[in-house]
Write an enzyme that holds these catalytic residues in place. Structure first.
Site, PDB file in Angstrom:
ATOM      1  N   TYR A  67       0.833  -1.193   0.000  1.00 13.87           N
ATOM      2  CA  TYR A  67       0.000   0.000   0.000  1.00 13.87           C
ATOM      3  C   TYR A  67       0.877   1.255   0.000  1.00 13.87           C
ATOM      4  CZ  TYR A  67      -3.871  -3.106   1.296  1.00 13.87           C
ATOM      5  OH  TYR A  67      -4.819  -4.115   1.321  1.00 13.87           O
ATOM      6  N   HIS A 132       0.135 -11.575  -0.209  1.00 17.27           N
ATOM      7  CA  HIS A 132      -0.690 -10.564  -0.854  1.00 17.27           C
ATOM      8  C   HIS A 132      -0.724 -10.729  -2.372  1.00 17.27           C
ATOM      9  CE1 HIS A 132      -1.812  -5.987  -1.010  1.00 17.27           C
ATOM     10  NE2 HIS A 132      -2.818  -6.781  -1.322  1.00 17.27           N
TER      11      HIS A 132
END
Length: 321
Positions: A67, A132
């Protein structure tokens, strides 16, 4: 609100031994991802949002190395320091990720990813660590001996992560990882919402195997909170006309019952007993208390029936796979 004594209900996170609040605050927006969420978030605002998440009634916060190239973790780390550490029993999750520049996701990158995440967060361990977006890389490569999945399992054995999970969008790929039996938790996003019910088989499978299930992006990137007047995008891309029509019908149904669309979007997930926690992204401190309020807004049963009927008319071809 922002009162830790007014805590939300908790549920067991599968067989992990962790209890998690029915809401988790999502850390992607607070790191500033304008390409996905449409607005810049200044560093101080992001840190203040993370601090509100740590000090308030929601006892779980989710982020990732991916992120904003780690900026979400940096801001959360700053908030953890201001708070004097994470409260006991708080479920902080982050995710190891491929190298965003090269796309490489090997053992070296996996170790680098977690080391950098822990440094940014100012921690030496986390309650929950995910793999992820594995759909971005080859399954056999990530599952190979000594590869990223083995690194995750090693980190769990060493206590660097209490539990490990797999988090991604592509349902077929995520199901392959769930079926390995290596993971404690599965996180799906954008695929179990008011208008997209495609994750049902994956959630059923995970629940039957005893995994904890976490559901993210119940607003579909924002449109199921703001409505079609505020956005024409679902899952971070332009929404087809048929999908916009369905969302518009849901808006009208909610309006007729006096229920905010966002409340129905959150509670569609939180009312599901298979789902341990529902992730709600936040980019401003007040969003934390707003999410808690929406999660407790009364929603009459007839509205659920109307929303379900609208969802059955959504063409699966208009939805992300």
């Amino acid at each position: 609100m922002n009162d830790p004594d007014q805590r939300l209900p908790t549920r067991p996170l599968g067989a992990t031994g962790l209890d998690i609040t029915v809401l988790t605050i999502g850390g992607a927006p607070l790191g500033s991802m304008p390409g996905n969420f449409g607005r810049e978030v200044p560093p101080e605002t992001g840190t203040a949002t993370a601090l509100a998440a740590i000090r308030g009634p929601v006892r779980a916060l989710d982020t990732s190395a991916a992120y904003s190239a780690g900026e979400s973790e940096r801001r959360i780390g700053a908030a953890i320091r201001r708070a004097g550490g994470l409260p006991d029993g708080y479920v902080l999750s982050t995710k190891i990720a491929r190298d965003l520049a090269s796309g490489v996701f090997d053992a070296v990158q996996a170790r680098r990813s977690i080391a950098e995440s822990l440094h940014r967060l100012g921690l030496d361990r986390v309650p929950l660590l995910y793999l992820h977006d594995p759909e971005k890389n080859d399954f056999d490569q990530l599952m190979a001996a000594g590869g990223p999945v083995d690194i995750l399992r090693e980190l769990r054995e060493r206590g660097v992560a209490q539990s490990i999970g797999v988090a991604g969008g592509d349902l077929a790929t995520i199901e392959r990882y769930v079926r390995t039996g290596y993971f404690d938790v599965v996180l799906t996003h954008n695929r179990w919402t008011l208008v997209n019910r495609s994750a049902r088989p994956l959630i059923d499978l995970a629940a039957s195997m005893g995994l904890g299930v976490v559901n993210a992006a119940v607003f579909g990137g924002g449109i199921l909170a703001s409505g079609t007047g505020g956005s024409h995008r679902y899952a971070y891309r332009e929404a087809p006309a048929g999908l916009l029509t369905a969302i518009g019908e849901m808006e009208a149904a909610c309006r007729a019952h006096g229920v905010p669309l966002a409340a129905a979007a959150i509670q569609f997930s939180t009312r599901d007993p298979r789902i341990a926690s529902t992730i709600i992204g936040a980019s401003r401190p007040e969003r934390v208390d707003q999410a808690v309020a929406l999660a407790s807004t009364p929603v009459p049963d007839p509205l659920w029936a109307e929303l379900d009927a609208i969802a059955t008319r959504v063409d699966p071809a208009t939805l992300p796979a």
